[in-house]
Enzyme design. Structure first.
Site, PDB file in Angstrom:
ATOM      1  CE1 TYR A 140      -3.180   2.914   0.457  1.00 11.49           C
ATOM      2  CE2 TYR A 140      -3.784   2.014   2.594  1.00 11.49           C
ATOM      3  CZ  TYR A 140      -3.972   2.935   1.588  1.00 11.49           C
ATOM      4  OH  TYR A 140      -4.949   3.894   1.711  1.00 11.49           O
ATOM      5  CE  LYS A 168      -6.413   1.473  -1.583  1.00 16.04           C
ATOM      6  NZ  LYS A 168      -6.151   2.800  -1.009  1.00 16.04           N
TER       7      LYS A 168
END
Length: 301
Positions: A140, A168
């Site tokens: 992330y 992400k």
């Protein structure tokens, strides 16, 4: 190891973590209700303790207890991903192993630290986490909250580690979607992470989504994702996106966690406030959010 990139090519709602007693206690009963709403509205999966879920606001034992309860409640109906970012590598590993042990299907990991981290320190952090579990890992990249910006060439190095099968990308720099895809030769799934540029990210090759807007208008959001990613119907996706964009733009402008907690209160599915020092939106922004939700077609409370 086989890379399960198809696992991430779906919609995982970033759910808020419900609280009571002014944010001091996680409300597991209301968390179950929040999850059921997502499942009833055909969202593909759930992400616990993402940014919207208050990662960093709760202690490890609280996160473990809530994760255990949520996975038990879901009971295999949809995949569950847990955010396991923590300030130390050891704590991140402990949270990640726990998520795996209780039945989470994947984990999403932020590089969190009080001190600025060097690239070597970040790489070693992920290397140790990847070695500790066997379930899929999503890296992330959210420098807005962590202060660590992992560039495409660095993310491509991480993608060579076992279990890391997803990124992400939440910088909002759309050129990075293409750069990461090319550097990794499409061996990882890209999740559109900056909500107000979701359409553009999908057109660039992102095939996963972990939004906040599904908390309010899940069916329209799922229809948009289907048109943009599965059907590659740009015209239909554009029409749906025009309706979703003002909400997604407001979410990015006013912070995901504040909008999630305030918006759910507005639509009549209250989850309490985030834990202090975070609070819900002030009155002026709340009024603006109410108008944006109405425009997006969210049910009124």
């Amino acid at each position: 190891m086989v890379r399960r990139t198809d696992f991430w090519s779906r919609v995982f709602t970033f759910v808020a973590t419900p609280t009571r007693d002014d944010g001091e206690i996680i409300d597991n009963d209301r968390l179950s209700e929040t999850i059921d709403y997502q499942i009833d509205n055909k969202v593909d999966g759930i992400c616990l303790f993402g940014s919207t879920g208050g990662n960093g606001s709760f202690g490890a034992n609280e996160m473990k207890a809530a994760t255990t309860a949520a996975v038990k409640h879901v009971n295999g109906r949809v995949p569950v991903v847990a955010g396991t970012g923590a300030r130390t590598t050891a704590e991140c590993i402990a949270l990640s192993r726990h998520a795996q042990d209780v039945g989470c299907d994947g984990i999403m990991v932020l590089p969190v630290s009080y001190w600025p981290l060097t690239p070597d320190e970040v790489f070693a952090h992920y290397e140790r986490v990847a070695a500790a579990v066997t379930i899929p890992i999503c890296v992330y990249n959210n420098p807005w909250t962590t202060g660590v910006d992992m560039k495409p060439d660095f993310l491509a190095r991480l993608a060579e580690l076992d279990n890391i099968s997803c990124v992400k990308e939440s910088t909002g720099d759309l050129s990075r979607i293409t750069a990461i895809r090319l550097l990794t030769k499409d061996t990882v799934t890209l999740i559109a992470g900056w909500e107000s540029t979701s359409l553009q990210a999908f057109m660039a090759g992102a095939t996963g989504w972990a939004p906040v807007c599904t908390n309010f208008v899940p069916r329209d959001a799922m229809a948009f994702f289907d048109s943009a990613v599965h059907r590659r119907d740009a015209e239909k996706a554009l029409g749906l996106w025009d309706k979703l964009f003002p909400l997604c733009d407001f979410i990015c402008a006013k912070s995901h966690i504040r909008v999630a907690h305030t918006g759910l209160d507005i639509v009549g599915r209250p989850v309490g406030p985030p834990r202090r020092p975070l609070r819900m939106l002030a009155s002026e922004d709340r009024a603006r959010l109410q108008a944006v939700l109405k425009q997006a077609g969210a049910p009124s409370g």
